[in-house]
Design a protein around this motif. Structure first.
Motif: not given
Ligand code: GTP
Length: 595
Positions: A19-22, A52-54
């Motif tokens: 989600k955060s990456t998006f 915490h990564g969340i």
């Molecule tokens: P929370 O906020 O903890 O719920 O996590 P999130 O859903 O925001 O996830 P986040 O964006 O932190 O990504 C979690 C992991 O997945 C990270 O290590 C990212 O680098 C990885 N990641 C995210 N998007 C992609 C993608 O499209 N491809 C790959 N290979 N890895 C990804």
């Protein structure tokens, strides 16, 4: 009509599905932020979150998208957290939007919180846009994930978009679909102002800052505003939007999301879920607001040092910003003045602790957490007990009820046996088992006390990290419970009192005295540690003395006589000072360490 070009949406996803990456990629592609800023992960702005990564708190950002039809759209992205404990925050953010993007990791497929979040979005009548993420990964199984989503949502394969939030592939396509699929807000500008307060922040200089979603009407910097539930009126110091940092604007109108710097300093004057309107032209209809969150775990919080005022202020301010955190005054003989606090779960408790340390520089002692009990007394009255100290004597109790949770676990099929073993040990009652492709989805009913502490960690280690879970409060049910009282050196330590199932009492008591033997700071004399249940001592160990040859006086005495003397002296001092037993945090942790 400018509202036609506004879209309000959230991204919902299971933890770590990207989600955060998006969100970062959306900001980058809409040129809202530069690459350098991105690295600091703007939406996850709190330090605790990063660690915490969340995502813990909902935050929000506005971006502008130049669409294929040559029109410019305003996208308000409302961020939501993604962990078991935080479903409340998710539903709060959802009330401020018309649609959600349901993000699913192609390497993991549908997980427990994917299903939980999907259900919340559906029950809020939101438009749901499914998107598969991480298609660049070599572990991606897009076909299987697509199949799972189709089954969950009952939709066509063509309605599911695929992206890599990491490389950016497909993200532009999602941006183009948002304005076509998610409807514009059906709000009306001509009406009197009606805005939902969906979050609050406290700034020492500017006072309380309210995050609002405007449903009807508009406001300017000059408007005199009114919080309807608290009946507080004020002149804002400033208003604006998030893009992604706070940016002042002249006005906000229906459909938009923004902030109001109130200048108000008393936390009682503002509350999350309230309706903001114009003082001179108020709306005749208050918004429904939010359901009060239910605390599932309680614990006592006490200052570690003597900065009592700082501690209290930190608790007040934190509660303003985190409406699912609750508190009331509490006093303990050993620990002094503190608060009995309510949390959504253990992770929530941990995050509150860390926020107190980092954001307010306040260090706390946390007593062993407990769930809330409903006690039916012999005299016909009912009693809610969220502090074990007030659990009545056993001969006054007719029966007790404890909270039971609905637990959904998703896991690869090969771990079903291990999961069954773990849940049976924790008094879980199996409800049903179904399959979604390779994934098993298992339902249990379990006492909330059994899952409140370390169940999730255990589940993770039993399944090598593959299982995920979702927990919902289900009901109260009769339980056979006893109160355990701990005596150190014959003195009852109220802060260590806790409640357990009767059948576990002996096992827990004998493990506990052993733990306490090594965590209670030693004195010059041995101190007995006893566990008392219903008037009987059921376990005992002695904390060894600091050193054997304690010198009491010049006289030659046997060691045991010297120790007896020291103890007597200490007991005599007892009424004048309470410092006779010190309780470091490890002592409280010993209770948690027992399975
Ligand atoms: P929370 O906020 O903890 O719920 O996590 P999130 O859903 O925001 O996830 P986040 O964006 O932190 O990504 C979690 C992991 O997945 C990270 O290590 C990212 O680098 C990885 N990641 C995210 N998007 C992609 C993608 O499209 N491809 C790959 N290979 N890895 C990804």
């Amino acid at each position: 009509n400018q509202q036609l070009y506004i879209r309000n949406f959230s991204i919902i996803a299971h933890i770590d599905h990207g989600k955060s990456t998006f969100a970062d990629r959306i900001m980058e592609l809409t040129l809202t932020v530069t690459n350098r800023e991105l690295r600091e992960q703007i939406l996850d702005y709190m330090e605790v979150e990063r660690e915490h990564g969340i995502t813990v708190k909902s935050s929000t950002v506005r971006v502008y998208y130049e669409a294929g039809n040559q029109k410019e759209y305003q996208y308000n992205l409302i961020d939501t957290p993604g962990h078991v404990d935080f479903t409340y925050e998710v539903s709060k953010a959802l009330a401020a939007c018309e649609g959600v993007i349901l993000l699913v990791d192609a390497t993991q497929g549908i997980q427990a919180q994917t299903i939980a979040n999907y259900k919340i979005a559906k029950s809020n009548n939101l438009v749901i846009m499914p998107v598969i993420n991480k298609i660049d990964s070599e572990n991606a199984n897009v076909k299987e994930t697509r199949h799972q989503i189709q089954k969950l949502m009952d939709i066509r394969s063509a309605d599911i978009l695929c992206i890599s939030a990491k490389t950016g592939e497909g993200v532009m396509d999602v941006l183009e679909h948002i304005h076509a699929i998610i409807p514009p807000p059906l709000d009306r500008i001509e009406k009197p102002l009606k805005a939902l307060v969906f979050d609050l922040q406290y700034d020492p200089y500017k006072g309380i800052i309210a995050y609002i979603r405007l449903f009807e009407g508009s406001l300017t910097k000059e408007s005199t505003l009114l919080f309807m539930a608290t009946n507080t009126f004020f002149q804002p110091l400033d208003i604006g939007v998030f893009s992604p940092h706070m940016q002042s604007t002249d006005s906000l109108s229906a459909g938009e999301v923004g902030y109001v710097i109130t200048g108000l300093k008393k936390i009682q004057q503002v509350k999350i879920g309230d309706t903001l309107t114009l003082f001179n032209d108020p709306t005749n209809e208050q918004l429904v607001g939010y359901e009060e969150s239910k605390s599932m775990v309680y614990a006592g919080l006490y200052p570690k040092d003597d900065r009592q005022t700082d501690f209290e202020n930190a608790i007040y301010r934190l509660s303003l910003n985190d409406s699912s955190f609750q508190y009331q005054d509490e006093k303990s003989e050993v620990l002094g003045k503190g608060f009995r606090c309510g949390f959504l779960g253990m992770l929530h408790l941990q995050i509150v602790r860390e926020r107190l340390e980092r954001e307010f520089g306040v260090y706390v002692i946390t007593t062993a957490p407990n769930v809330p009990y409903l006690v039916y007394m012999k005299d016909g009255t009912e009693l809610w007990v969220n502090n074990p100290v007030y659990y009545p004597a056993f001969n006054q109790v007719k029966f007790v009820e404890e909270p039971i949770s609905d637990v959904t676990i998703t896991s690869p099929q090969e771990y079903i046996g291990d999961i069954m073993k773990l849940t049976t040990n924790r008094k879980g009652i199996f409800m049903d088992l179904s399959y979604q492709g390779e994934q098993a989805i298992i339902h249990y009913e379990m006492p909330t006390s059994e899952i409140a502490y370390d169940f999730f960690d255990q589940l993770k280690s039993f399944t090598r990290g593959y299982a995920t879970m979702d927990v919902k409060f289900k009901k109260y049910e009769m339980a056979n419970l006893v109160k355990m009282e701990i005596f150190i050196n014959y003195i009852k330590i109220d802060a260590l009192t806790f409640i357990v199932h009767r059948e576990d009492a002996y096992r827990i008591a004998s493990q506990l005295v052993l733990k306490l033997k090594y965590t209670i700071p030693r004195k010059l004399y041995p101190m007995p540690v006893q566990v008392n249940v219903e008037g009987k001592v059921i376990a005992r160990e002695d904390v060894p003395p600091l050193r054997k040859n304690a010198a009491v006086s010049g006289e030659k005495k046997s060691i045991s006589k010297k120790q007896a003397l020291l103890r007597r002296q200490n007991i005599n001092k007892r009424n004048s000072e309470h410092s006779m037993v010190e309780l470091p945090q490890e002592v409280f942790n010993s209770i948690l360490d027992i399975n």
